[in-house]
Design a protein around this motif. Structure first.
Motif, PDB file in Angstrom:
ATOM      1  N   MET A  18       0.806  -1.223   0.000  1.00 22.24           N
ATOM      2  CA  MET A  18       0.000   0.000   0.000  1.00 22.24           C
ATOM      3  C   MET A  18       0.842   1.278   0.000  1.00 22.24           C
ATOM      4  O   MET A  18       0.338   2.355  -0.290  1.00 22.24           O
ATOM      5  CB  MET A  18      -0.911  -0.015   1.223  1.00 22.24           C
ATOM      6  CG  MET A  18      -2.307   0.482   0.929  1.00 22.24           C
ATOM      7  SD  MET A  18      -3.356   0.147   2.330  1.00 22.24           S
ATOM      8  CE  MET A  18      -4.397  -1.147   1.667  1.00 22.24           C
ATOM      9  N   MET A  19       2.136   1.140   0.307  1.00 25.04           N
ATOM     10  CA  MET A  19       2.954   2.351   0.423  1.00 25.04           C
ATOM     11  C   MET A  19       3.164   3.049  -0.915  1.00 25.04           C
ATOM     12  O   MET A  19       3.219   4.275  -0.982  1.00 25.04           O
ATOM     13  CB  MET A  19       4.297   2.029   1.097  1.00 25.04           C
ATOM     14  CG  MET A  19       4.170   1.551   2.535  1.00 25.04           C
ATOM     15  SD  MET A  19       2.991   2.489   3.525  1.00 25.04           S
ATOM     16  CE  MET A  19       3.823   4.058   3.673  1.00 25.04           C
ATOM     17  N   ILE A  20       3.281   2.279  -1.985  1.00 32.65           N
ATOM     18  CA  ILE A  20       3.455   2.921  -3.298  1.00 32.65           C
ATOM     19  C   ILE A  20       2.172   3.665  -3.689  1.00 32.65           C
ATOM     20  O   ILE A  20       2.217   4.776  -4.217  1.00 32.65           O
ATOM     21  CB  ILE A  20       3.900   1.905  -4.391  1.00 32.65           C
ATOM     22  CG1 ILE A  20       4.209   2.624  -5.717  1.00 32.65           C
ATOM     23  CG2 ILE A  20       2.880   0.804  -4.620  1.00 32.65           C
ATOM     24  CD1 ILE A  20       5.393   3.542  -5.677  1.00 32.65           C
ATOM     25  N   LEU A  21       1.036   3.040  -3.357  1.00 35.02           N
ATOM     26  CA  LEU A  21      -0.248   3.710  -3.620  1.00 35.02           C
ATOM     27  C   LEU A  21      -0.341   5.002  -2.794  1.00 35.02           C
ATOM     28  O   LEU A  21      -0.745   6.050  -3.303  1.00 35.02           O
ATOM     29  CB  LEU A  21      -1.406   2.760  -3.267  1.00 35.02           C
ATOM     30  CG  LEU A  21      -2.808   3.354  -3.368  1.00 35.02           C
ATOM     31  CD1 LEU A  21      -3.160   3.663  -4.815  1.00 35.02           C
ATOM     32  CD2 LEU A  21      -3.849   2.395  -2.764  1.00 35.02           C
ATOM     33  N   ALA A  22       0.071   4.909  -1.531  1.00 36.10           N
ATOM     34  CA  ALA A  22      -0.012   6.074  -0.635  1.00 36.10           C
ATOM     35  C   ALA A  22       0.793   7.254  -1.187  1.00 36.10           C
ATOM     36  O   ALA A  22       0.296   8.376  -1.281  1.00 36.10           O
ATOM     37  CB  ALA A  22       0.490   5.692   0.757  1.00 36.10           C
ATOM     38  N   PHE A  23       2.041   6.988  -1.569  1.00 32.51           N
ATOM     39  CA  PHE A  23       2.888   8.089  -2.063  1.00 32.51           C
ATOM     40  C   PHE A  23       2.426   8.601  -3.419  1.00 32.51           C
ATOM     41  O   PHE A  23       2.480   9.801  -3.687  1.00 32.51           O
ATOM     42  CB  PHE A  23       4.359   7.658  -2.095  1.00 32.51           C
ATOM     43  CG  PHE A  23       5.014   7.741  -0.745  1.00 32.51           C
ATOM     44  CD1 PHE A  23       5.455   8.954  -0.251  1.00 32.51           C
ATOM     45  CD2 PHE A  23       5.168   6.610   0.041  1.00 32.51           C
ATOM     46  CE1 PHE A  23       6.043   9.057   0.998  1.00 32.51           C
ATOM     47  CE2 PHE A  23       5.754   6.688   1.295  1.00 32.51           C
ATOM     48  CZ  PHE A  23       6.196   7.909   1.780  1.00 32.51           C
ATOM     49  N   ASN A  24       1.965   7.679  -4.279  1.00 30.74           N
ATOM     50  CA  ASN A  24       1.469   8.134  -5.587  1.00 30.74           C
ATOM     51  C   ASN A  24       0.219   8.990  -5.446  1.00 30.74           C
ATOM     52  O   ASN A  24       0.081  10.021  -6.103  1.00 30.74           O
ATOM     53  CB  ASN A  24       1.190   6.936  -6.500  1.00 30.74           C
ATOM     54  CG  ASN A  24       2.475   6.362  -7.100  1.00 30.74           C
ATOM     55  OD1 ASN A  24       3.521   7.011  -7.090  1.00 30.74           O
ATOM     56  ND2 ASN A  24       2.395   5.151  -7.621  1.00 30.74           N
ATOM     57  N   LEU A  25      -0.693   8.573  -4.571  1.00 27.75           N
ATOM     58  CA  LEU A  25      -1.920   9.364  -4.364  1.00 27.75           C
ATOM     59  C   LEU A  25      -1.591  10.727  -3.748  1.00 27.75           C
ATOM     60  O   LEU A  25      -2.152  11.753  -4.138  1.00 27.75           O
ATOM     61  CB  LEU A  25      -2.899   8.616  -3.449  1.00 27.75           C
ATOM     62  CG  LEU A  25      -3.658   7.432  -4.048  1.00 27.75           C
ATOM     63  CD1 LEU A  25      -4.482   6.734  -2.959  1.00 27.75           C
ATOM     64  CD2 LEU A  25      -4.566   7.850  -5.205  1.00 27.75           C
ATOM     65  N   THR A  41       8.454  -9.446  -1.333  1.00 30.94           N
ATOM     66  CA  THR A  41       8.841  -8.071  -1.710  1.00 30.94           C
ATOM     67  C   THR A  41       9.063  -7.923  -3.211  1.00 30.94           C
ATOM     68  O   THR A  41       9.674  -6.959  -3.660  1.00 30.94           O
ATOM     69  CB  THR A  41      10.120  -7.642  -0.971  1.00 30.94           C
ATOM     70  OG1 THR A  41      11.139  -8.596  -1.248  1.00 30.94           O
ATOM     71  CG2 THR A  41       9.900  -7.507   0.513  1.00 30.94           C
ATOM     72  N   SER A  42       8.544  -8.880  -3.991  1.00 33.02           N
ATOM     73  CA  SER A  42       8.785  -8.786  -5.439  1.00 33.02           C
ATOM     74  C   SER A  42       7.758  -7.911  -6.153  1.00 33.02           C
ATOM     75  O   SER A  42       7.844  -7.707  -7.355  1.00 33.02           O
ATOM     76  CB  SER A  42       8.796 -10.182  -6.058  1.00 33.02           C
ATOM     77  OG  SER A  42       7.504 -10.757  -5.949  1.00 33.02           O
ATOM     78  N   THR A  43       6.776  -7.394  -5.409  1.00 30.59           N
ATOM     79  CA  THR A  43       5.798  -6.497  -6.026  1.00 30.59           C
ATOM     80  C   THR A  43       6.519  -5.348  -6.719  1.00 30.59           C
ATOM     81  O   THR A  43       7.415  -4.737  -6.139  1.00 30.59           O
ATOM     82  CB  THR A  43       4.871  -5.886  -4.946  1.00 30.59           C
ATOM     83  OG1 THR A  43       4.545  -6.895  -4.006  1.00 30.59           O
ATOM     84  CG2 THR A  43       3.622  -5.301  -5.560  1.00 30.59           C
ATOM     85  N   LYS A  44       6.124  -5.084  -7.961  1.00 29.61           N
ATOM     86  CA  LYS A  44       6.787  -4.002  -8.701  1.00 29.61           C
ATOM     87  C   LYS A  44       6.173  -2.656  -8.304  1.00 29.61           C
ATOM     88  O   LYS A  44       4.964  -2.467  -8.394  1.00 29.61           O
ATOM     89  CB  LYS A  44       6.618  -4.239 -10.202  1.00 29.61           C
ATOM     90  CG  LYS A  44       7.629  -3.473 -11.027  1.00 29.61           C
ATOM     91  CD  LYS A  44       7.561  -3.951 -12.471  1.00 29.61           C
ATOM     92  CE  LYS A  44       8.462  -3.234 -13.448  1.00 29.61           C
ATOM     93  NZ  LYS A  44       8.861  -1.909 -13.239  1.00 29.61           N
ATOM     94  N   PHE A  45       6.996  -1.792  -7.818  1.00 33.51           N
ATOM     95  CA  PHE A  45       6.530  -0.454  -7.424  1.00 33.51           C
ATOM     96  C   PHE A  45       6.776   0.529  -8.565  1.00 33.51           C
ATOM     97  O   PHE A  45       7.924   0.738  -8.960  1.00 33.51           O
ATOM     98  CB  PHE A  45       7.288   0.030  -6.182  1.00 33.51           C
ATOM     99  CG  PHE A  45       6.750  -0.515  -4.875  1.00 33.51           C
ATOM    100  CD1 PHE A  45       5.826  -1.562  -4.859  1.00 33.51           C
ATOM    101  CD2 PHE A  45       7.169   0.019  -3.667  1.00 33.51           C
ATOM    102  CE1 PHE A  45       5.335  -2.052  -3.653  1.00 33.51           C
ATOM    103  CE2 PHE A  45       6.686  -0.474  -2.457  1.00 33.51           C
ATOM    104  CZ  PHE A  45       5.765  -1.513  -2.450  1.00 33.51           C
ATOM    105  N   VAL A  46       5.732   1.120  -9.087  1.00 33.52           N
ATOM    106  CA  VAL A  46       5.892   2.121 -10.149  1.00 33.52           C
ATOM    107  C   VAL A  46       5.693   3.514  -9.540  1.00 33.52           C
ATOM    108  O   VAL A  46       4.583   3.880  -9.140  1.00 33.52           O
ATOM    109  CB  VAL A  46       4.888   1.897 -11.299  1.00 33.52           C
ATOM    110  CG1 VAL A  46       5.089   2.947 -12.394  1.00 33.52           C
ATOM    111  CG2 VAL A  46       5.045   0.489 -11.869  1.00 33.52           C
TER     112      VAL A  46
END
Lengths: 352, 242
Positions: free
Chosen positions: A154-161, A186-191
């Motif tokens: 959820m952290m990538i979503l948090a910073f992108n939002l 931890t292999s989720t790709k963070f864009v």
């Protein structure tokens, strides 16, 4: 063929949030120790500097939130974390962040309240999180992870939002989630979505000076700014509602719960299904904007399950266009409804 | 003929909202002149306080941030840590720096943040209508000490510059005044030093400036200058503190 092995690490929710934030491009963290989120500040202290970021143990939660205000004003991804009493202290700063439209991520690993309360899990900060919390007409985007994997993802979503909407984002967890260790992939790709930050303070070379502020003294200006904020909040409500549905389609009774409470509610749903009861679960993931769409086709009966005394239930009732029967089970101050307690209450409502 | 006096590039050409005889206008100009002389306008980031100088960013012509009351040094700390190449300063009144923001002040100083602090001491709260400041003198009448500041009830004028001088993280502190042209020249020299220290990575530097507030002292602008000279400097002696 041999399956490709996925590397998993055993990690707490607090640490997963910290690692997720760093991978999401967070390069500034300021915080003040408070239980039950100390693993988060500890993880940041250990990793942030080595990975090119800035870590500051602030003199108070008040200083910490104002430090992330400053860092975010320069355009970097900035985060602070705390637990309930500490987040109360941050409210003035969060209001300024909303007023200056700065992208900041704030983590609240909730404990029991009010006052010093205790260090056990709670969800009693729901109103504070979803209604703004500080002074003025503003909203934070509020995300509620339910397991360690989600804490990380959820952290990538948090910073992108936060960047996209120039708005504070609150991660609302609780002591259970923060302390619990689970395997994390931890292999989720963070864009990282890079947005224009030409408003940031970098020095006025080759441009007009930038000003970061929330102060509007000329008559009418503050009203205009508030209307602009309201438009942003309308857009958020229209585009960013998120929730999980579990066996809702044919359900006569739908449980509603978020965060770690939703996991216990889900276990109750599974047990009730084994006994032939048509029961489902709606788990709000964005607490604000609240997933109103999940209640568009109302069921006959709902049961709201909280680690608080009737906070989430208000949003459920506000989202229902018809008079459905809405039951409630909640405990706070360190206690939480057990699977058995939920089943008893659900059966009563289901058969009643 | 050489032009020896001109409008600073770093100061916008606009009328300020300050009362007649107020010191803020002089200080805004001094800072703008120093920014020009050090050629740092394109790198400087100012933090405006809450208080009479809340809209200082409308007068300076460079990047600025607002900070909540008392939090300027927390905001400045973060900006400087993530953007070392910029020159970051705070502009704070006595209430901001020495009452509501004492914690942020002491800890930024103790961490030895490489920042420049301009601290305006006028012994009163101007924007809110002349209430007691932490630096209000004993027997000084204010809206909240109508019979004069009484040490038994309100304690003593807080000498925060002397307190800060005890901290190893602090590299430079000087107290100056705006009560005469000579003192204004000294003030500019000190402010320039405080900025230069940051440029040269020397560390936490603070200039406390005794500044007139005729409106809430209830005396004329010229009497205000005399009051600083004859009374205020006895409690707050001028000169290099560290």
């Amino acid at each position: 063929m041999r399956q490709k092995s996925i590397k998993k690490i055993l990690i707490s929710g607090n640490e997963a949030i910290a690692e997720g934030a760093i991978r999401a491009g967070c390069t500034f963290y300021a915080g003040y120790p408070i239980t039950p989120q100390n693993e988060l500040i500890g993880y940041m202290a250990e990793h942030m500097q080595d990975r090119g970021g800035v870590f500051i143990q602030a003199e108070s939660e008040v200083a910490a939130i104002n430090m992330v205000y400053g860092a975010a004003a320069t355009g970097v991804r900035a985060m602070t974390s705390s637990s309930s009493p500490g987040v109360s202290l941050k409210q003035e700063g969060i209001s300024y962040i909303a007023g200056a439209e700065l992208p900041v991520v704030i983590v609240n690993i909730m404990r029991g309240g009010p006052g010093l309360g205790n260090i056990w899990p709670g969800q009693s900060d729901y109103f504070q999180a979803t209604r703004g919390g500080g002074h003025g007409d503003y909203r934070c985007i509020v995300l509620a992870p339910a397991n360690v994997q989600e804490c990380y993802d959820m952290m990538i979503l948090a910073f992108n939002l936060a960047d996209q909407y120039r708005n504070p984002v609150l991660i609302l967890g609780d002591a259970m989630l923060g302390q619990m260790m689970e395997p994390l992939n931890t292999s989720t790709k963070f864009v990282i979505k890079n947005v224009d930050k030409s408003w940031a303070l970098t020095g006025c070379k080759d441009r007009k000076p930038n000003i970061v502020k929330s102060f509007y003294m000329v008559k009418g200006d503050l009203e205009k700014f508030n209307l602009k904020l309201q438009k942003k909040y309308e857009a958020l409500q229209a585009k960013e509602e998120r929730w999980e549905e579990f066996l809702v389609k044919d359900a006569k009774l739908v449980l509603v719960a978020y965060g770690s409470m939703a996991r216990i509610a889900k276990a109750a749903v599974k047990t009730l299904r084994l006994k032939g009861k048509k029961v489902g679960l709606i788990r709000p993931i964005t607490l604000w904007p609240f997933p109103k769409q999940a209640f568009k086709k109302p069921k006959d009966k709902y049961l709201v399950v909280e680690m608080s005394y009737g906070q989430l239930i208000e949003d459920v009732k506000l989202s229902l266009s018809v008079n459905a029967q809405v039951g409630f089970i909640g405990r706070a101050g360190g206690g939480f409804p057990s699977e058995e307690e939920i089943i008893v209450k659900a059966n009563k409502l289901y058969n009643g | 003929m050489d032009k020896i006096y001109t409008h600073p590039r770093a100061l916008r050409k606009t009328v300020t909202h300050y009362c007649p005889g107020c010191g803020h206008g002089i200080l805004h100009r001094i800072i703008a002149e120093v920014v020009d002389e050090l050629a740092i306008r394109e790198k400087v980031i100012g933090i405006a306080p809450v208080g009479c100088a809340v809209i200082a960013y409308d007068y300076w012509d460079f990047d600025c941030s607002e900070a909540a009351h008392g939090r300027a040094l927390a905001v400045a700390t973060a900006i400087k840590r993530v953007r070392k190449e910029n020159i970051v300063f705070t502009y704070q009144g006595d209430g901001d720096l020495a009452a509501i923001g004492t914690n942020e002040t002491i800890h930024a100083a103790n961490r030895g943040e490489n920042l420049t602090v301009i601290f305006i001491n006028n012994a009163i709260y101007g924007m809110t209508g002349g209430q007691m400041a932490p630096t209000t003198l004993l027997n000084q009448k204010t809206a909240t000490t109508p019979k004069g500041r009484n040490a038994q009830l309100q304690g003593y004028p807080l000498k925060i510059s002397e307190m800060l001088a005890l901290l190893p993280g602090v590299k430079y502190i000087e107290r100056t005044s705006l009560h005469s042209p000579q003192e204004i020249i000294k003030t500019k020299k000190a402010i320039k030093q405080a900025f230069l220290n940051q440029v040269e990575n020397i560390g936490f530097s603070l200039v406390e400036v005794l500044s007139p507030c005729p409106t809430y002292w209830g005396i004329s602008p010229s009497q205000s200058l005399n009051w600083i000279r004859d009374t205020m400097v006895k409690e707050f002696p001028l000169g290099r503190i560290k």
